[in-house]
Design a protein around this motif. Structure first.
Motif, mmCIF file in Angstrom:
data_model
loop_
_atom_site.group_PDB
_atom_site.id
_atom_site.type_symbol
_atom_site.label_atom_id
_atom_site.label_comp_id
_atom_site.label_asym_id
_atom_site.label_seq_id
_atom_site.Cartn_x
_atom_site.Cartn_y
_atom_site.Cartn_z
ATOM 1 N N UNK A 330 0.637 -1.531 -0.569
ATOM 2 C CA UNK A 330 0.030 -0.207 -0.159
ATOM 3 C C UNK A 330 0.625 1.377 0.570
ATOM 4 N N UNK A 331 2.558 1.531 0.265
ATOM 5 C CA UNK A 331 2.561 2.746 0.211
ATOM 6 C C UNK A 331 2.677 2.634 -1.544
ATOM 7 N N UNK A 332 2.097 4.261 -2.234
ATOM 8 C CA UNK A 332 2.035 4.290 -3.435
ATOM 9 C C UNK A 332 2.739 5.295 -3.537
ATOM 10 N N UNK A 333 3.408 5.995 -3.306
ATOM 11 C CA UNK A 333 4.968 7.103 -3.636
ATOM 12 C C UNK A 333 5.431 6.140 -4.433
ATOM 13 N N UNK A 334 5.793 6.904 -5.569
ATOM 14 C CA UNK A 334 7.101 6.087 -6.807
ATOM 15 C C UNK A 334 7.932 6.731 -6.444
ATOM 16 N N UNK A 335 8.226 8.006 -6.182
ATOM 17 C CA UNK A 335 9.298 8.519 -6.250
ATOM 18 C C UNK A 335 9.811 8.707 -5.486
ATOM 19 N N UNK A 336 11.257 9.082 -5.647
ATOM 20 C CA UNK A 336 12.493 8.442 -5.008
ATOM 21 C C UNK A 336 12.952 9.428 -3.687
ATOM 22 N N UNK A 337 13.433 8.782 -3.381
ATOM 23 C CA UNK A 337 13.997 9.101 -1.536
ATOM 24 C C UNK A 337 14.647 10.283 -2.081
ATOM 25 N N UNK A 338 15.192 11.724 -0.948
ATOM 26 C CA UNK A 338 16.258 12.403 -0.619
ATOM 27 C C UNK A 338 17.271 11.707 -1.732
ATOM 28 N N UNK A 339 17.672 10.639 -1.005
ATOM 29 C CA UNK A 339 19.207 10.006 -1.508
ATOM 30 C C UNK A 339 19.262 9.474 -2.988
ATOM 31 N N UNK A 340 17.479 9.268 -3.254
ATOM 32 C CA UNK A 340 17.324 9.048 -4.921
ATOM 33 C C UNK A 340 17.604 9.793 -5.512
ATOM 34 N N UNK A 341 17.272 11.060 -5.429
ATOM 35 C CA UNK A 341 17.442 12.437 -6.364
ATOM 36 C C UNK A 341 18.846 12.586 -6.477
ATOM 37 N N UNK A 342 19.609 12.109 -5.033
ATOM 38 C CA UNK A 342 21.241 12.554 -5.181
ATOM 39 C C UNK A 342 21.374 11.491 -6.044
ATOM 40 N N UNK A 343 20.946 10.550 -6.381
ATOM 41 C CA UNK A 343 21.217 8.966 -7.542
ATOM 42 C C UNK A 343 21.343 9.915 -8.769
ATOM 43 N N UNK A 344 20.442 10.100 -9.279
ATOM 44 C CA UNK A 344 19.730 10.333 -10.243
ATOM 45 C C UNK A 344 20.663 12.114 -11.170
ATOM 46 N N UNK A 345 20.559 12.585 -9.724
ATOM 47 C CA UNK A 345 22.233 13.821 -10.059
ATOM 48 C C UNK A 345 23.146 13.381 -10.440
ATOM 49 N N UNK A 346 23.636 12.440 -9.237
ATOM 50 C CA UNK A 346 25.154 11.975 -9.960
ATOM 51 C C UNK A 346 25.239 11.145 -11.566
ATOM 52 N N UNK A 347 24.331 10.728 -12.258
ATOM 53 C CA UNK A 347 23.818 9.876 -13.005
ATOM 54 C C UNK A 347 23.911 11.264 -14.586
ATOM 55 N N UNK A 348 23.291 12.171 -13.362
ATOM 56 C CA UNK A 348 23.723 13.198 -15.054
ATOM 57 C C UNK A 348 25.162 14.005 -15.040
ATOM 58 N N UNK A 349 25.734 13.880 -14.198
ATOM 59 C CA UNK A 349 26.718 14.267 -14.232
ATOM 60 C C UNK A 349 27.795 13.791 -14.677
ATOM 61 N N UNK A 350 27.349 12.368 -14.831
ATOM 62 C CA UNK A 350 28.274 11.299 -15.439
ATOM 63 C C UNK A 350 27.203 11.295 -16.959
ATOM 64 N N UNK A 351 26.842 11.234 -17.171
ATOM 65 C CA UNK A 351 25.160 11.448 -18.301
ATOM 66 C C UNK A 351 27.259 11.626 -19.545
ATOM 67 N N UNK A 352 26.500 10.472 -20.583
ATOM 68 C CA UNK A 352 27.028 10.875 -21.817
ATOM 69 C C UNK A 352 26.576 10.021 -22.659
ATOM 70 N N UNK A 353 26.650 10.649 -24.015
ATOM 71 C CA UNK A 353 25.914 10.502 -24.862
ATOM 72 C C UNK A 353 26.338 8.613 -25.714
ATOM 73 N N UNK A 354 25.410 8.066 -26.274
ATOM 74 C CA UNK A 354 26.217 7.111 -26.869
ATOM 75 C C UNK A 354 25.835 6.788 -27.953
ATOM 76 N N UNK A 355 27.016 7.012 -28.737
ATOM 77 C CA UNK A 355 27.654 7.182 -30.093
ATOM 78 C C UNK A 355 27.968 5.743 -30.473
ATOM 79 N N UNK A 356 27.551 4.838 -31.870
ATOM 80 C CA UNK A 356 28.109 4.009 -32.266
ATOM 81 C C UNK A 356 28.155 4.416 -33.507
ATOM 82 N N UNK A 357 29.949 4.039 -34.186
ATOM 83 C CA UNK A 357 30.218 4.079 -35.514
ATOM 84 C C UNK A 357 29.122 3.874 -36.791
ATOM 85 N N UNK A 358 29.473 4.549 -37.308
ATOM 86 C CA UNK A 358 27.968 4.353 -38.909
ATOM 87 C C UNK A 358 28.821 3.656 -39.437
#
Length: 358
Positions: A330-358
């Protein structure tokens, strides 16, 4: 075209000289304005650009010159004028273009955050949503000191809603068109909303009721409802597949609209995380659909950086929970906790474009 005006104008240019300096908070000294266009004097006096300059004059509008003491002069009257009369212009020199707001103010760079309630920072402590963290990090980088955050996150937003806003909402279009950086977190509601609605309908519960979470928990705990629940769960893959398909249709339009509005912006896109614990029976029901949307997001050579939140959540080894969602408890909050938001932020800092040679 009035040759006398052109001759007078060019005469002022020659008197002022050929030197310009880089623009920061306002247009550089040694700038000429023609209507809604502005040019560095070096650029304006270059004979290779005479057609462009002549066309700008012919288009009409006031002519102003910023001399090398920083004063604005009306080119016709020769009188000094206040910067407040200067219109919004697109400034051009040999290097590129810069947008300036009215009154000779450099157009503020914007970080536009698009998406749903996760973008909005839901369930994080104030100021600790992933967008807030990423913004604070971004403005600490040289060249971004004056960047402004516009958070356009809308709780419940699905991919089709974001696409509609990019096409029709004036505020969204304006913010995106001025953005230097853009973040996108959308797609979760394509999957979660129809599932919660289906379960609620099967037990005759209203999702808008303030007691919905506790009512659902009681319904799920009752052995008498097991057959109803099993029937509902058997229909979920079809509902989830429909959500993935809709996202795929919308995504092409979303990215196309953003690149049309802001062709030079850096774009960051989050993959979806699975909000269910890996031991939850529904985890394996949701996961293929989530991976389906993530596969669309991770299209190679798409021209944006991918913040792989799915992998970051899946591989997380910490003890502090990233999410607490569970239909069965019955816990219907699907949102990240404060720690979850921190992990999402860190994922943005390390974000990369996915490039495949044509």
């Amino acid at each position: 075209m009035n040759k006398k005006i052109i001759g007078s104008f060019l005469g002022v240019l020659m008197v002022l000289g050929l030197t310009s300096i880089p623009a920061f908070a306002s247009m550089p000294n040694g700038t000429v304005i023609m209507g809604n266009k502005a040019f560095d004097l070096n650029y304006a006096n270059n004979t290779a650009n005479i057609k462009e300059i002549s066309n700008a004059i012919a288009a009409g509008g006031e002519l102003y010159v910023k001399d090398f003491s920083g004063k604005w002069i009306n080119n016709v009257s020769g009188q000094t004028v206040d910067a407040n009369v200067i219109p919004a212009v697109v400034y051009k020199n040999s290097v590129g273009v810069i947008n300036y707001d009215a009154a000779d103010i450099d157009q503020v760079a914007i970080l536009a955050a698009l998406g749903d309630s996760i973008t909005n920072g839901m369930s994080a402590t104030k100021g600790n949503g992933y967008v807030d963290l990423f913004y604070n990090n971004s403005k600490s980088i040289q060249g971004n000191e004056g960047i402004k955050l516009i958070n356009l996150g809308i709780p419940g937003e699905k991919s089709r809603d974001l696409l509609s806003n990019l096409q029709n909402d004036a505020a969204t279009k304006d913010a995106v068109s001025k953005a230097k950086m853009i973040t996108i977190s959308v797609g979760g509601n394509n999957l979660l909303a129809p599932v919660i609605n289906a379960v609620a309908t099967s037990f005759n519960l209203a999702t808008t009721s303030p007691t919905f979470a506790s009512d659902l928990k009681l319904a799920l705990a009752s052995p008498n409802n097991q057959q109803t629940l099993n029937l509902t769960l058997s229909k979920l893959p079809s509902a989830l597949a429909s959500g993935v398909q809709q996202f795929g249709t919308d995504w092409v339009g979303i990215i196309g609209a953003i690149k049309t509005l802001a062709p030079k912006a850096d774009i960051y896109v989050t993959t979806l995380y699975n909000p269910l614990n890996q031991l939850d029976p529904l985890y394996i029901v949701f996961d293929p659909a989530i991976q389906g949307i993530n596969k669309i997001i991770k299209t190679p050579n798409a021209g944006y950086k991918v913040a792989d939140v799915y992998t970051a959540f899946h591989d997380y080894k910490g003890t502090e929970p990233l999410i607490n969602f569970s239909l069965f408890t019955g816990n219907l909050d699907p949102h990240p906790t404060t720690k979850g938001h921190e992990v999402i932020y860190q994922s943005h800092v390390s974000a990369k474009e996915i490039v495949v040679a044509k």
